[in-house]
Scaffold this active site. Structure first.
Site, PDB file in Angstrom:
ATOM      1  N   ARG A  17       0.813  -1.220   0.000  1.00 38.47           N
ATOM      2  CA  ARG A  17       0.000   0.000   0.000  1.00 38.47           C
ATOM      3  C   ARG A  17       0.843   1.264   0.000  1.00 38.47           C
ATOM      4  O   ARG A  17       0.368   2.338  -0.322  1.00 38.47           O
ATOM      5  CB  ARG A  17      -0.902   0.030   1.241  1.00 38.47           C
ATOM      6  CG  ARG A  17      -1.877  -1.116   1.327  1.00 38.47           C
ATOM      7  CD  ARG A  17      -2.516  -1.158   2.691  1.00 38.47           C
ATOM      8  NE  ARG A  17      -1.483  -1.450   3.701  1.00 38.47           N
ATOM      9  CZ  ARG A  17      -1.664  -1.361   5.009  1.00 38.47           C
ATOM     10  NH1 ARG A  17      -2.836  -0.994   5.492  1.00 38.47           N
ATOM     11  NH2 ARG A  17      -0.699  -1.665   5.846  1.00 38.47           N
TER      12      ARG A  17
ATOM     13  N   ARG B  50      14.040  32.434   3.310  1.00 33.82           N
ATOM     14  CA  ARG B  50      13.196  32.958   4.382  1.00 33.82           C
ATOM     15  C   ARG B  50      14.020  32.909   5.660  1.00 33.82           C
ATOM     16  O   ARG B  50      14.551  31.879   6.025  1.00 33.82           O
ATOM     17  CB  ARG B  50      11.924  32.129   4.538  1.00 33.82           C
ATOM     18  CG  ARG B  50      10.994  32.246   3.331  1.00 33.82           C
ATOM     19  CD  ARG B  50       9.710  31.471   3.581  1.00 33.82           C
ATOM     20  NE  ARG B  50       8.868  31.444   2.414  1.00 33.82           N
ATOM     21  CZ  ARG B  50       7.842  32.260   2.205  1.00 33.82           C
ATOM     22  NH1 ARG B  50       7.535  33.182   3.088  1.00 33.82           N
ATOM     23  NH2 ARG B  50       7.113  32.146   1.110  1.00 33.82           N
TER      24      ARG B  50
ATOM     25  N   LYS C 207      10.701  24.959  17.373  1.00 36.56           N
ATOM     26  CA  LYS C 207      10.027  24.598  16.120  1.00 36.56           C
ATOM     27  C   LYS C 207      10.378  23.162  15.731  1.00 36.56           C
ATOM     28  O   LYS C 207      11.503  22.713  15.930  1.00 36.56           O
ATOM     29  CB  LYS C 207      10.477  25.509  14.971  1.00 36.56           C
ATOM     30  CG  LYS C 207      10.114  26.955  15.132  1.00 36.56           C
ATOM     31  CD  LYS C 207      10.662  27.779  13.975  1.00 36.56           C
ATOM     32  CE  LYS C 207      10.381  29.250  14.171  1.00 36.56           C
ATOM     33  NZ  LYS C 207      11.020  30.069  13.127  1.00 36.56           N
TER      34      LYS C 207
ATOM     35  N   HIS D 188      16.141  30.735  12.827  1.00 35.16           N
ATOM     36  CA  HIS D 188      15.844  29.707  11.834  1.00 35.16           C
ATOM     37  C   HIS D 188      15.580  30.344  10.482  1.00 35.16           C
ATOM     38  O   HIS D 188      14.932  31.383  10.387  1.00 35.16           O
ATOM     39  CB  HIS D 188      14.605  28.914  12.274  1.00 35.16           C
ATOM     40  CG  HIS D 188      14.121  27.967  11.227  1.00 35.16           C
ATOM     41  ND1 HIS D 188      13.015  28.232  10.438  1.00 35.16           N
ATOM     42  CD2 HIS D 188      14.603  26.772  10.824  1.00 35.16           C
ATOM     43  CE1 HIS D 188      12.846  27.223   9.600  1.00 35.16           C
ATOM     44  NE2 HIS D 188      13.782  26.334   9.812  1.00 35.16           N
TER      45      HIS D 188
ATOM     46  N   TYR E   4       5.590  23.718   9.704  1.00 37.05           N
ATOM     47  CA  TYR E   4       6.166  24.015  11.017  1.00 37.05           C
ATOM     48  C   TYR E   4       5.161  23.680  12.117  1.00 37.05           C
ATOM     49  O   TYR E   4       3.997  24.046  12.022  1.00 37.05           O
ATOM     50  CB  TYR E   4       6.409  25.510  11.202  1.00 37.05           C
ATOM     51  CG  TYR E   4       7.245  26.231  10.218  1.00 37.05           C
ATOM     52  CD1 TYR E   4       8.516  26.654  10.574  1.00 37.05           C
ATOM     53  CD2 TYR E   4       6.761  26.565   8.959  1.00 37.05           C
ATOM     54  CE1 TYR E   4       9.283  27.385   9.691  1.00 37.05           C
ATOM     55  CE2 TYR E   4       7.522  27.281   8.074  1.00 37.05           C
ATOM     56  CZ  TYR E   4       8.790  27.690   8.447  1.00 37.05           C
ATOM     57  OH  TYR E   4       9.550  28.410   7.571  1.00 37.05           O
TER      58      TYR E   4
ATOM     59  N   ASP F 205      13.257  40.700   4.977  1.00 42.34           N
ATOM     60  CA  ASP F 205      14.366  39.805   5.326  1.00 42.34           C
ATOM     61  C   ASP F 205      15.701  40.313   4.781  1.00 42.34           C
ATOM     62  O   ASP F 205      16.736  40.155   5.425  1.00 42.34           O
ATOM     63  CB  ASP F 205      14.103  38.387   4.821  1.00 42.34           C
ATOM     64  CG  ASP F 205      13.085  37.636   5.671  1.00 42.34           C
ATOM     65  OD1 ASP F 205      12.617  38.193   6.692  1.00 42.34           O
ATOM     66  OD2 ASP F 205      12.749  36.496   5.310  1.00 42.34           O
TER      67      ASP F 205
END
Length: 187
Positions: A23, A59, A72, A119, A132, A169
């Site tokens: 499966r 990011r 996280k 992060h 996340y 950023d």
């Protein structure tokens, strides 16, 4: 699942152990009992999804300052990313050090990012998605960041010729410009 400690104290690569048959497969990615026994956070009241249309998207580097420090659990569920964490804990022997791992839909690994770490990531494929689990509710007043290309951190990003980054950023402060009230060095 295996919890593999990484070079920065408190960070783990989580490797789901797949059990397959005709499966497909089944793999456990999280167990509050296993995490609790390892001293890891077990409560994640906020979940987020990041879709990255283009390869080269960066990011980060983000964190939340005290008193809203967040842990996280990060997994790439589609495509692949180069995931980077930086230790910003004040009394850590690893302060300012970083590590990176590749997370992808193929390896299905998760990254456990402890509180006090910045992060960020860069997408390695078009249409990459990152999921996340976050231990704190997002608080805009606690949101902090440090510049992705800070020479003091010297992070080895892979795709700088195809960089896609938000204006916010791209203009985050350098680590040397951050102070205790920025959340750097707070436990």
């Amino acid at each position: 699942m295996k919890l593999n400690p990484l070079a920065l104290n408190g960070a783990f690569l989580i490797i789901p152990e797949q059990r397959g048959d005709n499966r497909g497969f089944f793999a456990r990615c999280f167990s509050s009992d296993v995490f609790r026994k390892a001293g890891l956070v077990t409560s994640y009241p906020e979940w987020s999804l990041s879709h990255n249309a283009r390869r080269g998207t960066v990011r980060g580097l983000h964190w939340q300052a005290h008193p809203n420090l967040e842990t996280k659990l990060v997994q790439c569920t589609r495509g692949a990313i180069y995931d980077v964490i930086v230790d910003l804990r004040p009394h850590s022997q690893d302060f300012g050090k970083w590590i990176a791992v590749e997370l992808s839909e193929r390896n299905r690994h998760l990254l456990y990012v402890p509180a006090g770490f910045a992060h960020g990531f860069q997408s390695l494929e078009d249409q990459s998605e990152v999921y996340y689990h976050i231990s704190e509710v997002y608080r805009p007043e606690s949101a902090r960041g440090v510049r992705w290309n800070d020479s003091d951190l010297a992070i080895d990003w892979h795709e700088t010729d195809q960089l896609i980054i938000s204006e916010r950023d791209a203009n985050l402060p350098f680590l040397s410009e951050c102070r205790d009230n920025d959340g750097v060095g707070t436990t």
